[in-house]
Enzyme design. Structure first.
Site, PDB file in Angstrom:
ATOM      1  N   ASN A 199     -69.625 -19.244  22.284  1.00 43.37           N
ATOM      2  CA  ASN A 199     -68.965 -18.115  22.626  1.00 43.37           C
ATOM      3  C   ASN A 199     -68.243 -17.158  23.781  1.00 43.37           C
ATOM      4  O   ASN A 199     -67.668 -18.189  24.165  1.00 43.37           O
ATOM      5  CB  ASN A 199     -69.230 -17.748  21.218  1.00 43.37           C
ATOM      6  CG  ASN A 199     -67.847 -15.872  20.779  1.00 43.37           C
ATOM      7  OD1 ASN A 199     -66.805 -17.595  20.734  1.00 43.37           O
ATOM      8  ND2 ASN A 199     -67.895 -15.514  20.419  1.00 43.37           N
TER       9      ASN A 199
ATOM     10  N   ASP B 169     -67.835 -14.367  16.040  1.00 40.68           N
ATOM     11  CA  ASP B 169     -66.795 -15.285  15.693  1.00 40.68           C
ATOM     12  C   ASP B 169     -66.866 -15.163  13.745  1.00 40.68           C
ATOM     13  O   ASP B 169     -66.332 -16.078  13.051  1.00 40.68           O
ATOM     14  CB  ASP B 169     -67.412 -16.753  15.727  1.00 40.68           C
ATOM     15  CG  ASP B 169     -66.726 -16.961  16.788  1.00 40.68           C
ATOM     16  OD1 ASP B 169     -65.809 -16.596  17.477  1.00 40.68           O
ATOM     17  OD2 ASP B 169     -66.880 -18.171  18.071  1.00 40.68           O
TER      18      ASP B 169
ATOM     19  N   ARG C 106     -73.403 -25.757  14.622  1.00 38.24           N
ATOM     20  CA  ARG C 106     -72.651 -24.733  15.045  1.00 38.24           C
ATOM     21  C   ARG C 106     -74.570 -24.030  14.731  1.00 38.24           C
ATOM     22  O   ARG C 106     -74.845 -23.493  13.972  1.00 38.24           O
ATOM     23  CB  ARG C 106     -71.381 -24.857  13.882  1.00 38.24           C
ATOM     24  CG  ARG C 106     -71.904 -22.885  14.046  1.00 38.24           C
ATOM     25  CD  ARG C 106     -70.645 -22.446  15.005  1.00 38.24           C
ATOM     26  NE  ARG C 106     -69.579 -21.907  14.374  1.00 38.24           N
ATOM     27  CZ  ARG C 106     -69.342 -21.065  15.328  1.00 38.24           C
ATOM     28  NH1 ARG C 106     -69.064 -22.005  16.974  1.00 38.24           N
ATOM     29  NH2 ARG C 106     -67.738 -20.396  15.327  1.00 38.24           N
TER      30      ARG C 106
ATOM     31  N   SER D 268     -62.970 -22.599  15.980  1.00 37.83           N
ATOM     32  CA  SER D 268     -62.050 -23.038  16.305  1.00 37.83           C
ATOM     33  C   SER D 268     -61.930 -24.655  16.879  1.00 37.83           C
ATOM     34  O   SER D 268     -60.228 -25.051  17.252  1.00 37.83           O
ATOM     35  CB  SER D 268     -61.172 -21.779  16.973  1.00 37.83           C
ATOM     36  OG  SER D 268     -60.442 -20.461  16.059  1.00 37.83           O
TER      37      SER D 268
ATOM     38  N   THR E 214     -66.307 -21.758  26.398  1.00 37.54           N
ATOM     39  CA  THR E 214     -66.346 -22.723  25.527  1.00 37.54           C
ATOM     40  C   THR E 214     -66.192 -23.449  26.369  1.00 37.54           C
ATOM     41  O   THR E 214     -65.737 -23.907  26.848  1.00 37.54           O
ATOM     42  CB  THR E 214     -65.392 -23.528  23.773  1.00 37.54           C
ATOM     43  OG1 THR E 214     -66.133 -22.370  23.303  1.00 37.54           O
ATOM     44  CG2 THR E 214     -66.091 -24.147  22.943  1.00 37.54           C
TER      45      THR E 214
HETATM   46  N1  GLY Z   1     -66.839 -19.145  19.924  1.00 38.76           N
HETATM   47  C1  GLY Z   1     -65.350 -19.554  19.923  1.00 38.76           C
HETATM   48  C2  GLY Z   1     -65.552 -20.868  18.903  1.00 38.76           C
HETATM   49  O1  GLY Z   1     -66.412 -21.122  17.700  1.00 38.76           O
HETATM   50  O2  GLY Z   1     -64.515 -20.907  18.043  1.00 38.76           O
END
Ligand code: GLY
Length: 578
Positions: free
Chosen positions: A390, A412, A95, A442, A370
């Site tokens: 994103n 986010d 991430r 998510s 995504t």
């Molecule tokens: N950017 C979408 C997620 O990571 O939930």
């Protein structure tokens, strides 16, 4: 939330795709299902060449950065859930992180109002990219092939180009006005400002050069040297925050998966900083006490039960989920069967609750675009991989000279307590901005195990709808007995606590069902585009059956499942684009 709906409606206006023509793929020798036919082909060829599912997943990751630029990436981040034939189960978190100079209130004006666009469409929107470190770390630890073997297909696709299909050409044209802000983006996605046409060859020489630096130097080819210089120069030119120090410090993280069980099957999914795995297990736990099979797919009773589970789980998300390196996320408690029983004790099978009456559960304190790829090899290795910039094409900003798009993942984070992000999701202290922190996600790459062996590999894009899409695919298989193609294709709905409404795919559920839901108190049903065109999610999935491995690309989009055939070989050295 307005923005999420607008995004879904824009997708509705997209030209129809050749989606419905793709049937399920069968293979006894391995399978890749992804949003990009070129990337799926690359993965299948890696498997055919003797690579394992991890080699294939890494090659798919690099190929997606070339052939599916709206979400595949070098300048974003992702999560990978890995199950190896020897029983090893592990996840890699790559991430993005907040730059070291980020501050909690960086998106607020003097009146402490959120400045629109700053966290989505500016250089300040960009988080420190994690994808390259993650893919290389995964390859080094669990792959069997050399770095060059898994990056070369992506280099060929970028250098020699791909012949644009309707899907990509239309995407680029739709986005031209967003790209117009950035000359480097226009240079990649247009011909001197004019849209590309279907059938034209699309080459990305700067991206090929960046990939070659990664092939030669490994992570240093991205986080140091020329690529890093170009990225930092891009930030300095546009007022962004990422520095050389941010890049050299970035490391992906190995994390233990979130685990759960559902009716005897094992669920293995992504832990925080994703909220996906925790919420998925939480919702499955709440639903396990009901006879979902008996209430049947698509009935008002089934939808009502699922919405009530979703409402409670998403309320907990806002309070308790964030980067576990910064906030003590109570994973064990949230995913326990006891907690689910307590949380669902007030479930009324005949009556909707109100989100305003549902707060977070009591926890003693101890996170649209995504893309998702599912990969399974013949030896029992499986990888669920979800990756993102994103929003679609991230910040729409290509790094000048380096050819890769940058994410807008900073959106986010929770910019302000209870102020909705693009997806309408609320957040509090757990997901407040802090230097070096990962923003809550998510993304829900998930593997379902039966007797310790991979049965289903699934996941989806779709921001806040990712988790409920993944839940629906799993219930469709485990409770409703669907094969993977039907499980992926069936109509979907979504509820996320706030705003208090159910998004339903148009023509997905009968008027009778909707009337019954309304009579239970679900008065706010909002239609989104039909599942026959483009609806909620894009759950490219793979399932093991007694007849072999079956791959299903989601008919909502132009993805492809490609199976390995024993005769297949890349001996001619050609890329799938040629
Ligand atoms: N950017 C979408 C997620 O990571 O939930």
């Amino acid at each position: 939330m307005k923005t999420l709906l607008a995004g879904l409606l824009i997708l509705c206006l997209a030209p129809p795709l050749d989606a419905a023509t793709r049937a399920a793929e069968f293979s006894g020798d391995g399978m890749v299902a992804s949003r990009s036919k070129w990337a799926s082909q690359v993965g299948a060829e890696i498997l055919a060449d003797g690579g394992n599912a991890v080699d294939a997943a890494v090659a798919v990751g690099f190929a997606l950065a070339v052939t599916y630029p709206s979400a595949g990436n070098l300048g974003g981040g992702g999560f990978m859930v890995i199950h190896l034939a020897d029983g090893t189960v592990i996840t890699n978190d790559h991430r993005e992180k907040a730059p070291l100079a980020a501050t909690r209130d960086m998106y607020l004006d003097e009146q402490r109002q959120v400045v629109e666009g700053l966290s989505t469409a500016s250089h300040l929107a960009v988080g420190v990219p994690g994808t390259v470190d993650g893919l290389l770390a995964v390859l080094e630890r669990y792959g069997t092939m050399d770095r060059a073997d898994v990056i070369n297909p992506a280099i060929r696709l970028a250098e020699k180009g791909i012949v644009l299909d309707r899907d990509l050409a239309a995407q680029f044209e739709r986005r031209l006005k967003d790209f117009a802000k950035y000359p480097a983006s226009m240079a990649v996605f247009s011909k001197s400002g004019a849209p590309y046409a279907v059938g034209e060859r699309w080459r990305q020489p700067d991206l090929a050069a960046t990939l070659k630096r990664i092939r030669k130097h490994g992570r240093a080819g991205f986080y140091d040297g020329r690529t890093a210089d170009l990225l930092v120069a891009e930030m300095q030119a546009g007022g962004g925050l990422i520095t050389h120090e941010d890049l050299t410090q970035y490391r992906s993280v190995w994390r233990e998966p979130v685990r759960g069980t559902y009716r005897g099957y094992d669920i293995v999914s992504m832990p925080p900083p994703s909220s996906g795995g925790v919420l998925l297990v939480q919702m499955l736990n709440m639903l396990e006490g009901l006879d979902i099979k008996a209430s049947e797919f698509g009935s008002a009773a089934t939808i009502h039960a699922m919405v009530e589970a979703e409402r409670r789980a998403y309320a907990d998300r806002a309070e308790y989920l964030g980067d576990p390196d910064f906030f003590p996320v109570p994973v064990a408690r949230l995913t326990s069967k006891d907690y689910a029983r307590m949380r669902f004790a007030d479930f009324d099978p005949d009556k909707a609750s109100l989100s305003e009456d549902i707060g977070a559960g009591e926890i003693p304190l101890e996170s649209p675009d995504t893309t998702h790829a599912s990969i399974m090899d013949a030896d029992g290795n499986a990888v669920a991989y979800t990756t993102t910039l994103n929003l679609s094409y991230g910040a729409k900003m290509v790094t000048t000279g380096a050819g890769f798009l940058l994410n807008n993942e900073m959106d986010d984070f929770s910019a302000k307590e209870n102020a909705p992000n693009f997806y309408g999701l609320l957040g509090r202290a757990a997901n407040a901005i802090e230097p070096g922190k990962r923003m809550l996600s998510s993304m829900t790459p998930t593997i379902v195990l039966q007797d310790g062996k991979p049965l289903l590999v699934t996941g989806s894009p779709g921001g806040s709808t990712i988790i409920t899409t993944t839940l629906q695919v799993i219930l469709n298989v485990l409770d409703h007995g669907m094969d993977v193609a039907d499980a992926v294709a069936s109509p979907r709905f979504h509820h996320q606590w706030q705003p208090d409404r159910i998004l339903v795919e148009a023509r997905g559920f009968s008027p009778d069902t909707r009337r019954l839901l309304q009579s239970m108190g679900h008065t706010n049903l909002v239609e989104v585009p039909s599942f026959l065109g483009r609806g909620i999610g894009d759950a490219n999935s793979v399932m093991s059956t007694k007849d072999g491995i079956v791959g299903a690309a989601d008919p909502r989009s132009a993805g492809r499942a490609v199976g390995v055939s024993p005769a297949q070989s890349r001996a001619d050295g050609k890329s799938p684009a040629e």
